[in-house]
Structure formats: C-alpha cells, structure tokens
Scaffold this motif. Structure first.
Motif, short mmCIF file in Angstrom:
data_model
loop_
_atom_site.label_atom_id
_atom_site.label_comp_id
_atom_site.label_asym_id
_atom_site.label_seq_id
_atom_site.Cartn_x
_atom_site.Cartn_y
_atom_site.Cartn_z
N GLU A 18 18.73 91.64 65.60
CA GLU A 18 17.77 90.60 65.99
C GLU A 18 18.27 89.22 65.58
O GLU A 18 18.09 88.25 66.32
CB GLU A 18 16.40 90.88 65.38
CG GLU A 18 15.34 89.88 65.78
CD GLU A 18 15.13 89.76 67.28
OE1 GLU A 18 14.93 88.61 67.76
OE2 GLU A 18 15.18 90.77 67.99
N PRO B 218 26.25 98.28 78.01
CA PRO B 218 25.35 98.12 76.86
C PRO B 218 25.57 99.16 75.76
O PRO B 218 25.88 100.30 76.03
CB PRO B 218 23.96 98.30 77.47
CG PRO B 218 24.13 98.10 78.92
CD PRO B 218 25.54 98.51 79.24
N ASN C 213 23.96 101.15 72.33
CA ASN C 213 22.66 101.65 71.91
C ASN C 213 22.62 101.59 70.38
O ASN C 213 23.58 101.15 69.74
CB ASN C 213 22.40 103.05 72.46
CG ASN C 213 23.43 104.07 72.01
OD1 ASN C 213 23.96 103.99 70.91
ND2 ASN C 213 23.72 105.04 72.86
N ARG D 150 18.45 92.94 71.39
CA ARG D 150 17.00 93.03 71.16
C ARG D 150 16.49 94.44 71.44
O ARG D 150 15.61 94.94 70.74
CB ARG D 150 16.27 91.99 72.00
CG ARG D 150 16.53 90.58 71.44
CD ARG D 150 15.36 89.67 71.62
NE ARG D 150 15.48 88.54 70.71
CZ ARG D 150 15.62 87.28 71.09
NH1 ARG D 150 15.64 86.97 72.37
NH2 ARG D 150 15.73 86.33 70.18
N ASP D 151 17.04 95.08 72.45
CA ASP D 151 16.67 96.48 72.73
C ASP D 151 17.08 97.39 71.56
O ASP D 151 16.31 98.26 71.15
CB ASP D 151 17.33 96.98 74.02
CG ASP D 151 16.74 96.34 75.27
OD1 ASP D 151 15.67 95.72 75.19
OD2 ASP D 151 17.40 96.47 76.33
N ILE D 152 18.27 97.16 71.03
CA ILE D 152 18.74 97.93 69.88
C ILE D 152 17.84 97.70 68.67
O ILE D 152 17.44 98.65 67.99
CB ILE D 152 20.20 97.58 69.55
CG1 ILE D 152 21.14 98.11 70.64
CG2 ILE D 152 20.61 98.13 68.19
CD1 ILE D 152 22.57 97.59 70.55
N SER D 153 17.50 96.45 68.42
CA SER D 153 16.64 96.14 67.29
C SER D 153 15.29 96.84 67.43
O SER D 153 14.78 97.41 66.47
CB SER D 153 16.44 94.62 67.19
OG SER D 153 15.60 94.30 66.12
N ALA D 154 14.73 96.81 68.63
CA ALA D 154 13.43 97.47 68.86
C ALA D 154 13.55 98.97 68.65
O ALA D 154 12.68 99.59 68.04
CB ALA D 154 12.94 97.16 70.27
N GLU D 155 14.63 99.56 69.15
CA GLU D 155 14.84 101.00 68.98
C GLU D 155 14.95 101.39 67.51
O GLU D 155 14.37 102.37 67.05
CB GLU D 155 16.09 101.42 69.74
CG GLU D 155 16.37 102.90 69.68
CD GLU D 155 17.65 103.29 70.43
OE1 GLU D 155 18.13 104.40 70.18
OE2 GLU D 155 18.17 102.50 71.24
N GLN E 96 11.59 101.38 65.41
CA GLN E 96 10.54 102.38 65.67
C GLN E 96 10.45 103.40 64.57
O GLN E 96 11.36 103.77 63.93
CB GLN E 96 10.82 103.11 66.98
CG GLN E 96 10.70 102.22 68.16
CD GLN E 96 11.02 102.93 69.47
OE1 GLN E 96 11.39 104.10 69.49
NE2 GLN E 96 10.92 102.24 70.56
N ARG F 108 19.81 90.55 75.33
CA ARG F 108 18.87 91.60 75.73
C ARG F 108 19.25 92.94 75.11
O ARG F 108 18.40 93.67 74.60
CB ARG F 108 18.82 91.71 77.25
CG ARG F 108 17.77 92.67 77.72
CD ARG F 108 17.63 92.69 79.21
NE ARG F 108 18.64 91.84 79.83
CZ ARG F 108 18.88 91.76 81.11
NH1 ARG F 108 18.17 92.46 81.94
NH2 ARG F 108 19.81 90.98 81.60
N ASN F 109 20.55 93.26 75.13
CA ASN F 109 21.03 94.51 74.56
C ASN F 109 20.73 94.58 73.06
O ASN F 109 20.22 95.59 72.56
CB ASN F 109 22.51 94.65 74.84
CG ASN F 109 23.09 96.00 74.49
OD1 ASN F 109 24.29 96.12 74.27
ND2 ASN F 109 22.30 97.05 74.44
#
Length: 86
Positions: free
Chosen positions: A58, A26, A28, A78-83, A86, A75-76
C-alpha cells in the motif's frame, strides 16, 4: 535499526520491487510474500508477515498513485494489499 536506516532500506526495497514487478503480468500476494522473504526477510520479521507485506504494498502504491507511468502497478499493489489484509 535507526529510523534513517529503515527509511533508506524501504527506499531500496521500493526501487528493487519496481524493477522486479512486470507491469503486464500482475503479481499476487504469494508473489510479493515470496519476493520479500527472498530479498528482505528481516522486513517480515517485524511482526505479522502478511500485515507488513500489505502495508509495504500500500505504501508503494500510494507513492506511485499520481505517476502516469504506473497505473497498472498501483492497481496490482492495492489488490495485493487488500488480499493480504483479509
């Protein structure tokens, strides 16, 4: 840049990202930002770099969400987008 040019650029960006991202290792937020800065710096010049990168991640995740070949990439991203959001 004309709307059609921008759309074709985003398609090219998406294709290149999918070739670059390793499905087993993954990325980051830093990885994506570095990749965009190196390959498509003009994309990040549209305003807030983090927001542009988050929206790009996203968008790609949403486009791939129903493709059974890419669940880890989705999933990776989406996790990056969320990070980045912030």
């Amino acid at each position: 840049m004309l709307p059609d040019d921008r759309n074709s650029q985003e398609v090219m960006m998406s294709e290149r990202l999918l070739r670059a991202i390793d499905r087993r290792d993954p990325w980051n937020a830093v990885d994506l930002m570095d990749w965009l800065r190196f390959h498509f710096p003009e994309y990040l010049m549209r305003g807030d770099e983090r927001r542009a990168a988050a929206e790009f991640a996203e968008k790609i995740a949403s486009e791939l969400a129903n493709d059974p070949a890419f669940p880890l990439v989705v999933r990776n991203l989406r996790d990056i987008s969320a990070e980045l959001s912030q």
